[in-house]
Design a protein around this motif. Structure first.
Motif: not given
Length: 906
Positions: A317-331, A692-696, A759-760
């Motif tokens: 399920s993480a594959v698709e979640t990446l495509g819907s991500t709105t915020v990346i909290c990065s260390d 990018e792959e998640g959005r695809n 343009g993805i």
């Protein structure tokens, strides 16, 4: 046992800590007292998490409304003795469950990995004697000895320390080793600044010390993180939430339609058994049996694609979640930065210099205003680099093309800077043979080394904090080798400039001495005097990855906000954030990046914290539990949150986030096990590729759903109309199953291989609460379903009027669905762009799928075995031409509808 083990130990004097824990500094605990405490407090180990049994993990694969529908359909068709139908549906369900089970069969091992962080043995003072005991036998009050290379076995208040430095990066996110001391600290001192404490699982990199155990096992800071990991809830992904909601809606719609069909049939006086069979036929026809399998396979294809781009997916399920991500909290450390201290600025002979290259790799050079520098013409620069190289106890080593430091990261940066200028360590050590050393101590804040120059002269090199070094200098070395008066104000101004860029600044000085003098004693005797010669400054920072700068810009352009959450200092965090190009929340008036510290966050209410989490882009000196709160706060604002990290301190937030992303090279096992995805190259730019792959993947799933639903809806409408008009069913249940499964596998699945559309990464993320299908897609599904109803029902009736058999007429209706869906497949390669602007050869799987479907349908029509099993019959050439012509009409009508939508959107 009345001991209190939850005090602010860093806020107590060592003797008060010993008294509170009823211990003795020189005798330690007695064996009998330690045994009693073991019974009371338990072992010094972290409680493991009970793994989910294999049988339960398998059953959870069936916990889905759509699967419930299919299981019910299996039972109904089985009891009606439609064994082929029941077998096909059950096979679909089992295949889907097996695929999901295999992909997600790894049990959560984050907490078990934390166990490995605690050392296996410890040197303890018991009954007045030093003993080596298993670390699990430690109890609060034990006196423990620590030396360089030791892993700290429990949380402890330090009682003694000599030049002690501890690598706490995995726990606090601090990129530089923590220098330990014994001074009392304020009660509200944040975890990363509690320098009179040592914490379980951290590593002593330099010096030695002695401490009293204050917490063991689950009560240590590492143990608290384990508890937070176990408390973090596994969240549904945007896709699973939408699929579940969609499946529930579909369930009620199908049941309602089946009930209406059954009721209408009874009203028309049809036999109850026949009417019930018609209702079952409608239900079986309307259920998209291939949907679960194709969703799973599409995600699996995404997993394979991401692996080729350095992203290993642990959960489908993480594959698709990446495509819907709105915020990346990065260390910060090791994620956005190199996790390798790098000298970037030098000051020598009143001139500033830039050092290129990053990390410990000795590639780069030294330039002044863009021009190369000759070291032979600059004595101050020469001594600055040589002193950093040889007044140094660390070493650089290369392994598999990767340079690492053995020792202190700061000293590693000094070695790399000298090597970039062409100096070789062995040659310099031979030329400036070290005679003696004054080791670095936290209260002294400098290190000094004595080197032999020739038969008559020695040379002292001094490196340390700017304040301590300048306090011992009266002059400074010039570029030509002379000395001049110390320009302290100018030096301090340059120090302020470097520090304002988030750099750590070290000062260097030298002092020639006669060899006849007694080694270091004269230098020690002159410490209060100001007799040293200032050589220069080296300013260093853990620099941002070049790829991270580009990746952050791409993510922000795609509407994905990037936030830095780090345990490092605020000034350093803000400097790195500015270099990387982090942006404020859209709508903020100022361009200055706002940075908040953990202490400031702790003073906020839950409501204020939620507002701040959404607004601010940089959070520094943040404790593990605050990282977790920030992720939760963002999720409360309907954000789909991705959290990146590599340390133990990141693990709870990694698990809580919608998708946790761990570093594969520098990341701890704890962070990897808590994450949904692991980056094999530790490169933030791989996150951009994964998004990018998640959005695809999400795009292709929507294409598949848009493509498959008209088949099911069209079949359901055909059966309903037949019931309403009292006409023989144009499609039998077994034929509907054939149609649903073969078209889903041979045609619909091919959409999973569609390449990314142009343009993805220029469009905004999907709104988390938006429906899985837009109004445009719903309209298209309805229109194509209606066209299928008209075509299939019309051809069925026309064939009957022509005197064809019922088997031939039904075969004609079923095959029309296949033909129209084949043409519609090309429409769905892009849901917005014209079919004529989509390269025909960009997805060869489409052509292979259409060919396979044609072969399967020809077998369905023309082989006796299939005719018997599915009640089909051969068709004529004229009938084929009619169906192909109708398929072309549907294709052109859909393209016309897409053109209308494009014009409406402008």
């Amino acid at each position: 046992m009345q001991l209190q083990t939850n005090k602010a130990w860093h806020h107590l004097e060592p003797q008060d800590v010993i008294g509170s824990l009823d211990s003795h500094q020189t005798e330690g605990l007695t064996s009998s007292s330690a045994q009693q405490r073991q019974v009371h407090f338990g072992p010094n180990s972290i409680t493991g998490q009970q793994p989910v049994p294999a049988w339960k993990r398998l059953l959870l694969q069936f916990h889905n409304p759509l699967i419930y529908i299919l299981l019910c359909a299996t039972l109904v068709t089985f009891f009606l003795r439609e064994y082929v139908d029941a077998g096909v549906i059950l096979a679909v369900v089992l295949i889907n469950a097996i695929i999901g089970y295999i992909q997600e069969s790894k049990a959560e091992e984050a907490i078990n990995s934390l166990k490995k962080m605690l050392s296996s043995s410890a040197t303890v003072l018991r009954d007045g004697e030093k003993k080596t005991l298993p670390a699990t036998e430690l109890v609060p009050g034990d006196i423990v000895f620590l030396a360089s290379g030791d892993k700290v076995p429990a949380d402890m208040r330090l009682l003694e320390c000599r030049d002690m430095q501890v690598d706490e990066s995995a726990l606090t996110g601090e990129s530089v080793s923590s220098e330990k001391h014994l001074q009392l600290l304020a009660a509200d001192t944040v975890l990363a600044d509690r320098n009179n404490m040592a914490f379980a699982g951290t590593l002593v990199t330099y010096g030695a010390g002695k401490g009293i155990v204050t917490s063991i096992g689950d009560q240590t800071e590492t143990g608290k993180i384990a508890h937070m990991i176990s408390e973090a809830k596994a969240l549904e992904t945007p896709l699973t939430r939408k699929i579940h909601a969609f499946s529930k809606l579909l369930l009620w719609v199908i049941l309602a339609l089946a009930a209406v069909t059954f009721g209408v049939g009874l009203l028309y006086g049809m036999p109850a058994s026949e009417t019930f069979m018609a209702a079952v036929a409608l239900a079986v026809a309307a259920i998209p049996e291939g949907l679960p399998a194709v969703v799973t396979i599409t995600l699996a294809i995404g997993v394979r694609r991401m692996a080729s781009r350095h992203a290993i997916i642990r959960k489908l399920s993480a594959v698709e979640t990446l495509g819907s991500t709105t915020v990346i909290c990065s260390d910060k450390t090791g994620t956005l930065t190199e996790n390798q201290m790098t000298v970037q600025k030098l000051l020598a002979g009143s001139h500033s210099y830039d050092v290129s290259g990053s990390g410990y790799q000795p590639e780069g050079d030294i330039r002044q205003q863009g021009n190369s520098v000759s070291l032979s013409d600059n004595a101050a620069l020469h001594h600055l680099l040589v002193s950093g190289l040889i007044s140094n106890d660390s070493r650089l080593k290369e392994q598999d093309g990767r340079w690492t430091v053995e020792g202190d990261p700061t000293e590693g940066a000094l070695i790399a800077a000298a090597m970039k200028a062409g100096y070789e360590l062995k040659q310099c050590e031979a030329e400036f043979k070290r005679i003696d050393t004054i080791a670095f101590e936290s209260d002294r804040q400098y290190m000094a080394t004595l080197h032999r120059l020739d038969a008559q002269h020695n040379l002292i090199y001094l490196k340390g904090s700017v304040e301590q070094v300048l306090a011992r200098c009266t002059s400074q070395l010039t570029a030509d080798g002379d000395t001049e008066a110390l320009a302290q104000d100018a030096i301090e101004a340059r120090v302020h400039e470097f520090a304002g860029q988030g750099m750590r600044v070290l000062a260097f000085a030298m002092q020639p001495v006669e060899q006849t003098e007694n080694t270091l004693a004269p230098f020690n005797a002159r410490e209060p005097e100001q007799s040293m010669i200032f050589v220069g400054l080296q300013a260093m920072i853990d620099p941002p990855r070049a790829e991270a700068i580009k990746a952050v810009a791409t993510c922000q352009k795609a509407g994905v906000r990037v936030k830095m959450i780090t345990g490092d200092h605020a000034l350093t965090a803000r400097a790195i954030a500015s270099q990387i190009g982090l942006q404020n929340n859209p709508g903020q008036q100022t361009d200055d990046l706002e940075a908040l510290t953990g202490r400031e966050l702790s003073e906020l209410s839950d409501t204020a914290l939620t507002e701040v989490a959404d607004r601010v882009s940089v959070f520094a000196r943040v404790a593990p539990e605050q990282k977790l709160k920030l992720v939760t706060a963002l999720q409360s604002r309907s954000h789909v949150v991705a959290m990146t990290g590599d340390g133990v301190n990141d693990a709870p937030a990694l698990k809580q986030a919608d998708i946790g992303i761990a570093m594969g090279i520098s990341g701890t096992e704890v962070s990897k096990e808590a994450a949904d995805m692991v980056l094999t190259d530790d490169n933030f730019s791989s996150i951009e590729a994964a998004v990018e792959e998640g959005r695809n993947v999400f795009d292709n799933l929507i294409k598949f759903i848009t493509w498959i639903l008209p088949t099911n809806m069209g079949q359901g409408l055909v059966i309903m109309v037949a019931i309403l008009f009292g006409i023989t069913l144009p499609v039998l249940p077994v034929q509907a199953l054939w149609l649903n499964m073969t078209t889903a596998v041979f045609l619909g699945l091919m959409l999973a291989f569609e390449p990314r559309e142009a343009g993805i990464m220029s469009r905004a993320p999907r709104e988390p609460d938006s429906p899985i299908l837009s109004a445009e897609m719903i309209g298209r599904i309805l229109s194509v379903s209606t066209l299928l109803l008209i075509g299939a029902f019309g051809l069925f009736q026309w064939s009957q009027l022509q005197g064809a058999s019922i088997e031939e007429s039904r075969t004609l209706a079923v095959t029309l669905f296949v033909v129209v869906q084949s043409f519609f497949l090309f429409n769905c390669r892009s849901l917005t762009s014209s079919i004529f602007s989509t390269p025909f050869n960009s997805n060869p799987w489409i052509w292979g799928g259409v060919s396979a479907m044609l072969i399967a349908q020809l077998l369905f029509i023309y082989t006796p075995v299939m005719n018997t099993l599915f009640h089909s019959a051969p068709l004529s050439l004229n009938q084929w031409l009619l169906m192909l012509g109708y398929g072309v009409v549907v294709l052109l009508l859909v393209e016309a509808e897409k053109a209308v939508w494009r014009k409406r959107k402008g």
